[in-house]
Design an enzyme around this catalytic site. Structure first.
Site, mmCIF file in Angstrom:
data_model
loop_
_atom_site.group_PDB
_atom_site.id
_atom_site.type_symbol
_atom_site.label_atom_id
_atom_site.label_comp_id
_atom_site.label_asym_id
_atom_site.label_seq_id
_atom_site.Cartn_x
_atom_site.Cartn_y
_atom_site.Cartn_z
ATOM 1 N N GLY A 38 55.217 82.670 -32.024
ATOM 2 C CA GLY A 38 56.100 82.215 -30.940
ATOM 3 C C GLY A 38 55.452 81.074 -30.171
ATOM 4 O O GLY A 38 54.248 81.086 -29.920
ATOM 5 N N GLY A 55 57.043 83.848 -41.807
ATOM 6 C CA GLY A 55 57.257 83.036 -43.020
ATOM 7 C C GLY A 55 56.699 83.744 -44.248
ATOM 8 O O GLY A 55 56.823 84.963 -44.398
ATOM 9 N N THR A 69 49.440 83.272 -26.424
ATOM 10 C CA THR A 69 50.667 84.065 -26.315
ATOM 11 C C THR A 69 51.010 84.240 -24.844
ATOM 12 O O THR A 69 50.125 84.404 -24.013
ATOM 13 C CB THR A 69 50.573 85.458 -26.974
ATOM 14 N N ASP A 89 52.374 86.772 -23.856
ATOM 15 C CA ASP A 89 52.255 88.213 -23.614
ATOM 16 C C ASP A 89 50.906 88.624 -23.041
ATOM 17 O O ASP A 89 50.780 89.716 -22.487
ATOM 18 C CB ASP A 89 52.461 88.979 -24.932
ATOM 19 N N ARG A 149 72.789 94.713 -3.574
ATOM 20 C CA ARG A 149 72.731 95.110 -4.991
ATOM 21 C C ARG A 149 71.323 95.478 -5.444
ATOM 22 O O ARG A 149 70.318 95.078 -4.845
ATOM 23 C CB ARG A 149 73.197 93.935 -5.872
ATOM 24 N N ARG A 158 56.612 91.803 -25.425
ATOM 25 C CA ARG A 158 56.516 92.691 -26.604
ATOM 26 C C ARG A 158 56.128 94.097 -26.164
ATOM 27 O O ARG A 158 56.804 94.702 -25.362
ATOM 28 C CB ARG A 158 55.537 92.134 -27.646
ATOM 29 N N ARG A 176 72.943 94.831 -11.379
ATOM 30 C CA ARG A 176 73.119 93.787 -12.413
ATOM 31 C C ARG A 176 71.780 93.576 -13.108
ATOM 32 O O ARG A 176 70.727 93.828 -12.526
ATOM 33 C CB ARG A 176 73.545 92.460 -11.767
ATOM 34 N N HIS A 236 63.757 83.379 -23.474
ATOM 35 C CA HIS A 236 62.889 82.278 -23.914
ATOM 36 C C HIS A 236 62.634 81.231 -22.844
ATOM 37 O O HIS A 236 61.841 80.308 -23.071
ATOM 38 C CB HIS A 236 63.480 81.649 -25.171
ATOM 39 N N ARG A 239 59.135 80.931 -22.278
ATOM 40 C CA ARG A 239 58.330 80.269 -23.323
ATOM 41 C C ARG A 239 58.440 78.741 -23.245
ATOM 42 O O ARG A 239 57.643 78.028 -23.852
ATOM 43 C CB ARG A 239 58.802 80.720 -24.696
HETATM 44 O O1 F6P Z 1 55.165 87.114 -28.543
HETATM 45 C C1 F6P Z 1 55.822 86.224 -27.698
HETATM 46 C C2 F6P Z 1 57.270 86.600 -27.573
HETATM 47 O O2 F6P Z 1 57.895 85.732 -26.685
HETATM 48 C C3 F6P Z 1 57.489 88.032 -27.123
HETATM 49 O O3 F6P Z 1 57.243 88.213 -25.746
HETATM 50 C C4 F6P Z 1 58.912 88.230 -27.546
HETATM 51 O O4 F6P Z 1 59.264 89.591 -27.690
HETATM 52 C C5 F6P Z 1 58.944 87.517 -28.888
HETATM 53 O O5 F6P Z 1 57.928 86.514 -28.825
HETATM 54 C C6 F6P Z 1 60.263 86.868 -29.198
HETATM 55 O O6 F6P Z 1 60.153 86.353 -30.511
HETATM 56 P P1 F6P Z 1 61.245 85.310 -31.057
HETATM 57 O O7 F6P Z 1 60.953 83.982 -30.428
HETATM 58 O O8 F6P Z 1 61.001 85.325 -32.551
HETATM 59 O O9 F6P Z 1 62.581 85.823 -30.659
#
Ligand code: F6P
Length: 359
Positions: A21, A85, A143, A145, A180, A189, A277, A283, A286
């Site tokens: 990722g 992959g 990562t 995470d 709320r 993860r 809610r 993402h 990320r």
């Molecule tokens: O490992 C990083 C991560 O963003 C995790 O937190 C998340 O569960 C996973 O990758 C999502 O993977 P993908 O981008 O394949 O959906």
């Protein structure tokens, strides 16, 4: 950046690849490795699409200091990446088409003095196998995470934390406006580092993490008590891998981790009678530009990886240990996940301030 192929080369060569990722800071690692490598007399190569670029005819480009100018603040990876992959799963002995053997042979054919594998636990597991097959590899821990063992911190985590914290700040005002309960589901993860740290930084009332299975009734009781004491809105932050006591992590129909946030919102609404809610940050954690902390850590990791190869170190991963950058055996990084200790001071501090975890 031009995609140039080298023909004959006189300088020793170091290559790098980005795998798994994506995370903010990847390009900062590439930049630091290229500039450091060039200063030590290496020709620097970027392998495209992660380990896939080492299958068949190697796909790579020569990277110079000029090529990497401007990469420091740029999110994502200019080399692109692949999740799994051909390398999805352990090496199969006697497999005539073994991708690990193919990659190892291409590393040798390219005359690489070293390969820098920039990635998380899955990436370094692949790198360890290549190292066992004789390839000269050094890992860089990436990562959002922050679940890689062997290092205090992975780059990408601080930026994801920034994004999640800002999201919580925003949810407070809309929650308060509507009396709320707002539930924010964050990535991570099977560990809760993003949820725990953003929950603290954002002032959440409840934090749900995989390391502490939760009883939804205790969460609901807490929210009702807050309500009765005049706090008519509340914030719950849940890691995507969090799960109920006696239960298991939730997966969607696509087989991907997630859904616990909506489940918690539905159950809290039903148990408390309050409007709830759920927001799944996904993402967004990320993407975008890395924080200054991640830019600095990525720069340190990229430079240290080249220096380690230059000093003849392979089969290890660069790591942050307190204030220092060091290297640790790759097996240490991949043998287990770095998880939150339920009795750590971070958790104890939260509980002492009235934050509930559902235990
Ligand atoms: O490992 C990083 C991560 O963003 C995790 O937190 C998340 O569960 C996973 O990758 C999502 O993977 P993908 O981008 O394949 O959906």
């Amino acid at each position: 950046m031009s995609s140039k192929k080298s023909v004959a080369h006189t300088k020793p060569r170091i290559a790098m690849l980005t795998s798994g990722g994506d995370a903010p800071g990847l390009n900062a690692v590439v930049r630091a490795a290229v500039v450091t490598g060039e200063s030590l007399g290496y020709e620097m190569l970027g392998i495209e699409d992660g380990f896939e670029g080492l299958i068949g005819t190697p796909r790579f480009r020569i990277l110079t200091t000029t090529d990497v100018r401007g990469l420091l603040p740029l999110g994502g990876t200019v080399l692109r990446t692949t999740n799994k992959g051909h390398f999805n799963g352990p090496r199969k002995e006697h497999d005539p088409d073994c991708p690990y053997i193919a990659a190892r042979d291409n590393i040798a054919a390219m005359g690489l003095a070293g390969l820098i594998t920039i990635g998380g636990e899955g990436t370094q597991t692949i790198a360890l196998e290549l190292s066992r097959l004789g390839a000269p590899v050094i890992g860089v821990p990436k990562t959002i995470d922050n679940d890689l063992a062997g290092t205090d911190r992975t780059f990408g985590f601080d930026t994801a934390l920034q994004v999640a914290t800002e999201a919580i700040d925003r949810l407070h005002t809309t929650a308060a406006s509507h009396n709320r309960v707002m539930v924010l589901e964050v990535m991570g993860r099977h560990v809760g580092w993003i949820a725990l740290h953003s929950g603290i930084a954002g002032g959440a009332d409840a934090i749900l993490i995989p390391e502490i299975p939760f009883d939804i009734n205790k969460i609901a009781e807490h929210i009702t008590k807050l309500d009765q004491h005049g706090q008519t809105s509340s914030i719950i932050v849940t890691a995507e891998g969090a799960f109920s006591k006696g239960g298991k992590p939730l997966y969607g129909s696509d087989g991907r981790l997630g859904g616990v946030g909506q489940m918690v919102a539905d159950q809290v609404q039903s148990l408390t009678g309050k409007d709830a809610r759920c927001v799944v940050l996904g993402h967004i954690q990320r993407g975008g530009s890395p924080t200054p902390y991640d830019r600095i850590l990525s720069t340190r990791f990229g430079a240290a990886a080249v220096r380690a190869l230059h000093e003849g170190i392979t089969g290890e991963m660069v790591a942050l240990s307190a204030q220092d950058i060091t290297t640790v055996p790759m097996i240490e990084a991949v043998s287990h996940l770095k998880t939150i200790r339920p009795h750590s001071d971070l958790v104890r501090t939260c509980k002492g301030m009235g934050v509930v975890f559902g235990d």
